[in-house]
Design an enzyme around this catalytic site. Sequence first.
Site, short mmCIF file in Angstrom:
data_model
loop_
_atom_site.label_atom_id
_atom_site.label_comp_id
_atom_site.label_asym_id
_atom_site.label_seq_id
_atom_site.Cartn_x
_atom_site.Cartn_y
_atom_site.Cartn_z
N GLY A 46 0.99 -1.62 -0.12
CA GLY A 46 -0.11 0.05 -0.12
C GLY A 46 0.79 1.54 0.30
N SER A 106 4.89 -6.91 -6.12
CA SER A 106 4.30 -7.17 -6.30
C SER A 106 3.49 -9.24 -5.95
CB SER A 106 4.84 -8.12 -8.51
OG SER A 106 4.45 -6.86 -9.78
N ASP A 160 -1.02 -8.24 18.44
CA ASP A 160 -2.00 -8.21 20.55
C ASP A 160 -2.53 -7.26 20.01
OD1 ASP A 160 0.55 -9.85 20.81
OD2 ASP A 160 2.01 -8.43 21.37
N ARG A 177 0.53 -10.44 24.92
CA ARG A 177 1.72 -9.66 25.71
C ARG A 177 1.12 -9.25 27.20
NH1 ARG A 177 5.87 -5.69 24.00
NH2 ARG A 177 3.50 -4.74 23.07
N ARG A 196 -4.64 -30.82 30.37
CA ARG A 196 -3.76 -30.73 29.49
C ARG A 196 -3.08 -29.07 28.58
NH1 ARG A 196 -3.03 -34.21 31.35
NH2 ARG A 196 -2.26 -36.57 30.75
N ILE A 255 3.48 -19.76 15.77
CA ILE A 255 2.42 -19.96 14.88
C ILE A 255 1.23 -18.88 14.55
CG2 ILE A 255 0.86 -21.60 16.03
CD1 ILE A 255 0.10 -23.52 13.55
#
Length: 327
Positions: free
Chosen positions: A23, A59, A129, A173, A245, A252
Amino acid sequence: MVKRIGVLTSGGDAPGMNAAIRGVVRSTLFKNKEVFGIYDGYQGLYDNQIQQLNRYSVSDIINRGGTILGSARFPEFTQKENRARAIKNLNSHGIDALVVIGGDGSYAGAELLAKEGGIHCVGLPGTIDNDVAGTDYSIGFFTALQTVVEAIDRLRDTSSSHQRISIVEVMGRHCGDLTLAAAIAGGCEFIVIPEVPFDRKELITEIKAGIAKGKKHAIITITERICDINELSQYIEKETKRETRPTVLGHIQRGGAPVAYDRILASRMGAYAVELLVQTDHKAILSCCVGVQNGKMRHAPISECISIDNKRQKFKEDWLDVANTLF
């Protein structure tokens, strides 16, 4: 009048940064100005890793995660002599304006460049975040949210099969926006965020109340750094007698192709930043950050956006009300 604009990405990467770079580059060229890419954030600015870009440089990047310019944390930028070298590098290329895509730390660096070097600087909020004031949403937030919700959906499949409690640690955070939004979208039973004091005993009471009502499994979402979720998992299992668990989603959450909203938001912000720079008067050094508020592009002084008071006001209490109602 601004003639040459530089662009860099700094701090943690976020999906949509490439769309923002695109942009900025395409909008700058549309205004018949020159544009330069600065590689590896403020580290690259210090090392003079600066290269002129054209429309083909960006591009086929709008759909790509990460940042083609690279990013790096450069704590040495807090030292004035290092900033002086960065300013010298900008001047050597004739760059009189800079677009910085990143979070609070990136904004702080941009403000110092404006004050000390007379460089027009505009900050774009690029962080999953969503912890930057001056904008309802930051670039990358909704893509990360989609990633977290998909993970929660998968964990629910296995949790329900084994009548298990799952704890999911989410990035953020000191901001609980990503955790809170994921909890609502993922239908999670419990949420732990920095903005609300955490009481382990109260959480156990709530879990036991759910079990008493016939709840067979549960998903708990928690923002990183609040506590050790491995220890919390052991504590919950001991107190509830339910297998528990922990899952740390980790980095990721930062990757993947940006969702459509992040691509649009980043493109709008990049174009708006260039518009601000092109219209600015050289006599008044511009030091501002761009945001979206109620669907419209806005800008404000960087100093306001990195203030503690404004960050506190950003907390989405209405989301928390919805979460508490639905849980």
